[in-house]
Design a protein around this motif. Structure first.
Motif, PDB file in Angstrom:
ATOM      1  N   PHE A  44       0.784  -1.230   0.000  1.00 36.45           N
ATOM      2  CA  PHE A  44       0.000   0.000   0.000  1.00 36.45           C
ATOM      3  C   PHE A  44       0.819   1.287   0.000  1.00 36.45           C
ATOM      4  O   PHE A  44       0.278   2.348  -0.279  1.00 36.45           O
ATOM      5  CB  PHE A  44      -0.954   0.018   1.198  1.00 36.45           C
ATOM      6  CG  PHE A  44      -2.055  -0.992   1.080  1.00 36.45           C
ATOM      7  CD1 PHE A  44      -3.107  -0.779   0.201  1.00 36.45           C
ATOM      8  CD2 PHE A  44      -2.033  -2.158   1.808  1.00 36.45           C
ATOM      9  CE1 PHE A  44      -4.111  -1.709   0.061  1.00 36.45           C
ATOM     10  CE2 PHE A  44      -3.031  -3.094   1.680  1.00 36.45           C
ATOM     11  CZ  PHE A  44      -4.082  -2.876   0.806  1.00 36.45           C
ATOM     12  N   LEU A  45       2.097   1.228   0.289  1.00 36.11           N
ATOM     13  CA  LEU A  45       2.896   2.445   0.332  1.00 36.11           C
ATOM     14  C   LEU A  45       3.139   3.070  -1.047  1.00 36.11           C
ATOM     15  O   LEU A  45       3.025   4.294  -1.175  1.00 36.11           O
ATOM     16  CB  LEU A  45       4.219   2.172   1.045  1.00 36.11           C
ATOM     17  CG  LEU A  45       4.923   3.371   1.654  1.00 36.11           C
ATOM     18  CD1 LEU A  45       4.001   4.133   2.590  1.00 36.11           C
ATOM     19  CD2 LEU A  45       6.159   2.934   2.399  1.00 36.11           C
ATOM     20  N   PRO A  46       3.450   2.299  -2.100  1.00 32.46           N
ATOM     21  CA  PRO A  46       3.658   2.936  -3.405  1.00 32.46           C
ATOM     22  C   PRO A  46       2.445   3.728  -3.913  1.00 32.46           C
ATOM     23  O   PRO A  46       2.602   4.872  -4.350  1.00 32.46           O
ATOM     24  CB  PRO A  46       4.004   1.774  -4.333  1.00 32.46           C
ATOM     25  CG  PRO A  46       4.622   0.771  -3.424  1.00 32.46           C
ATOM     26  CD  PRO A  46       3.852   0.882  -2.135  1.00 32.46           C
ATOM     27  N   PRO A  47       1.220   3.193  -3.856  1.00 38.01           N
ATOM     28  CA  PRO A  47       0.091   4.021  -4.292  1.00 38.01           C
ATOM     29  C   PRO A  47      -0.119   5.250  -3.397  1.00 38.01           C
ATOM     30  O   PRO A  47      -0.512   6.316  -3.881  1.00 38.01           O
ATOM     31  CB  PRO A  47      -1.123   3.086  -4.200  1.00 38.01           C
ATOM     32  CG  PRO A  47      -0.569   1.717  -4.214  1.00 38.01           C
ATOM     33  CD  PRO A  47       0.777   1.812  -3.597  1.00 38.01           C
ATOM     34  N   ALA A  48       0.158   5.130  -2.111  1.00 37.26           N
ATOM     35  CA  ALA A  48       0.012   6.269  -1.210  1.00 37.26           C
ATOM     36  C   ALA A  48       1.012   7.366  -1.554  1.00 37.26           C
ATOM     37  O   ALA A  48       0.669   8.553  -1.554  1.00 37.26           O
ATOM     38  CB  ALA A  48       0.191   5.825   0.237  1.00 37.26           C
ATOM     39  N   GLY A  80      -2.163   9.161 -15.917  1.00 34.24           N
ATOM     40  CA  GLY A  80      -3.093   8.082 -15.597  1.00 34.24           C
ATOM     41  C   GLY A  80      -3.213   7.079 -16.727  1.00 34.24           C
ATOM     42  O   GLY A  80      -3.221   5.860 -16.499  1.00 34.24           O
ATOM     43  N   ALA A  81      -3.286   7.568 -17.960  1.00 32.80           N
ATOM     44  CA  ALA A  81      -3.405   6.665 -19.109  1.00 32.80           C
ATOM     45  C   ALA A  81      -2.146   5.812 -19.265  1.00 32.80           C
ATOM     46  O   ALA A  81      -2.230   4.602 -19.526  1.00 32.80           O
ATOM     47  CB  ALA A  81      -3.655   7.476 -20.385  1.00 32.80           C
ATOM     48  N   LEU A  82      -0.976   6.434 -19.094  1.00 32.90           N
ATOM     49  CA  LEU A  82       0.271   5.662 -19.177  1.00 32.90           C
ATOM     50  C   LEU A  82       0.338   4.598 -18.090  1.00 32.90           C
ATOM     51  O   LEU A  82       0.785   3.477 -18.331  1.00 32.90           O
ATOM     52  CB  LEU A  82       1.481   6.593 -19.060  1.00 32.90           C
ATOM     53  CG  LEU A  82       1.905   7.332 -20.314  1.00 32.90           C
ATOM     54  CD1 LEU A  82       2.985   8.351 -19.979  1.00 32.90           C
ATOM     55  CD2 LEU A  82       2.394   6.363 -21.370  1.00 32.90           C
ATOM     56  N   GLN A  88       3.771   0.950 -15.074  1.00 33.78           N
ATOM     57  CA  GLN A  88       5.141   1.284 -14.694  1.00 33.78           C
ATOM     58  C   GLN A  88       5.134   2.687 -14.096  1.00 33.78           C
ATOM     59  O   GLN A  88       4.948   3.666 -14.818  1.00 33.78           O
ATOM     60  CB  GLN A  88       6.079   1.243 -15.909  1.00 33.78           C
ATOM     61  CG  GLN A  88       6.242  -0.117 -16.517  1.00 33.78           C
ATOM     62  CD  GLN A  88       7.095  -1.005 -15.633  1.00 33.78           C
ATOM     63  OE1 GLN A  88       8.003  -0.541 -14.959  1.00 33.78           O
ATOM     64  NE2 GLN A  88       6.787  -2.291 -15.637  1.00 33.78           N
ATOM     65  N   MET A  89       5.324   2.780 -12.776  1.00 35.34           N
ATOM     66  CA  MET A  89       5.203   4.063 -12.105  1.00 35.34           C
ATOM     67  C   MET A  89       6.214   5.077 -12.624  1.00 35.34           C
ATOM     68  O   MET A  89       5.882   6.247 -12.833  1.00 35.34           O
ATOM     69  CB  MET A  89       5.335   3.885 -10.594  1.00 35.34           C
ATOM     70  CG  MET A  89       4.912   5.113  -9.827  1.00 35.34           C
ATOM     71  SD  MET A  89       4.790   4.878  -8.061  1.00 35.34           S
ATOM     72  CE  MET A  89       3.427   3.761  -7.926  1.00 35.34           C
ATOM     73  N   LEU A  90       7.460   4.649 -12.841  1.00 31.50           N
ATOM     74  CA  LEU A  90       8.481   5.577 -13.321  1.00 31.50           C
ATOM     75  C   LEU A  90       8.131   6.110 -14.708  1.00 31.50           C
ATOM     76  O   LEU A  90       8.281   7.305 -14.970  1.00 31.50           O
ATOM     77  CB  LEU A  90       9.847   4.886 -13.339  1.00 31.50           C
ATOM     78  CG  LEU A  90      11.033   5.770 -13.699  1.00 31.50           C
ATOM     79  CD1 LEU A  90      11.172   6.925 -12.704  1.00 31.50           C
ATOM     80  CD2 LEU A  90      12.307   4.957 -13.724  1.00 31.50           C
ATOM     81  N   LEU A  91       7.648   5.244 -15.576  1.00 32.25           N
ATOM     82  CA  LEU A  91       7.230   5.670 -16.911  1.00 32.25           C
ATOM     83  C   LEU A  91       6.061   6.647 -16.820  1.00 32.25           C
ATOM     84  O   LEU A  91       6.034   7.657 -17.539  1.00 32.25           O
ATOM     85  CB  LEU A  91       6.842   4.463 -17.761  1.00 32.25           C
ATOM     86  CG  LEU A  91       6.258   4.770 -19.139  1.00 32.25           C
ATOM     87  CD1 LEU A  91       7.321   5.375 -20.038  1.00 32.25           C
ATOM     88  CD2 LEU A  91       5.685   3.517 -19.768  1.00 32.25           C
TER      89      LEU A  91
END
Length: 107
Positions: A44-48, A80-82, A88-91
């Motif tokens: 849950f930490l990455p989405p937060a 959001g679309a990417l 890929q969060m970095l992308l």
């Protein structure tokens, strides 16, 4: 800063970075099970953090004067679309940032 102080500062930064990178592998090796709380944080930490980044980036958007937050809105949609497309969060972050920079510098 003197050269000695610079070397000490860089050495401390390297040591701190190495400690934070290697310590989890030493503590949570394959012989021990990972605690449920750490697994919860990993889930849950990455989405937060991503949500906090969105709030931080949009906190000063002025929708009552031109350009009415349009560059920010378009960049959020692209981000959001990417993310939905590639997961890929970095992308996603890089794509949204590049989109925003292009919009504000071209138009």
């Amino acid at each position: 800063m003197t050269i000695t102080q610079q070397i000490i500062t860089i050495g401390l930064c390297v040591a701190g970075t190495m400690l934070t990178r290697f310590l989890p592998f030493a503590i949570f090796n394959e012989k021990r099970t990972t605690p449920a709380f750490v697994q919860y944080l990993g889930k849950f930490l990455p989405p937060a953090v991503f949500g906090m980044l969105v709030v931080y980036c949009l906190r000063n958007v002025d929708i009552v004067s031109a350009p009415h937050g349009l560059p920010e809105f378009i960049s959020v949609i692209v981000t959001g679309a990417l993310h939905i497309w590639k997961r890929q969060m970095l992308l996603s972050i890089a794509g949204g940032t590049i989109c925003y920079m292009l919009i504000i510098h071209i138009f």
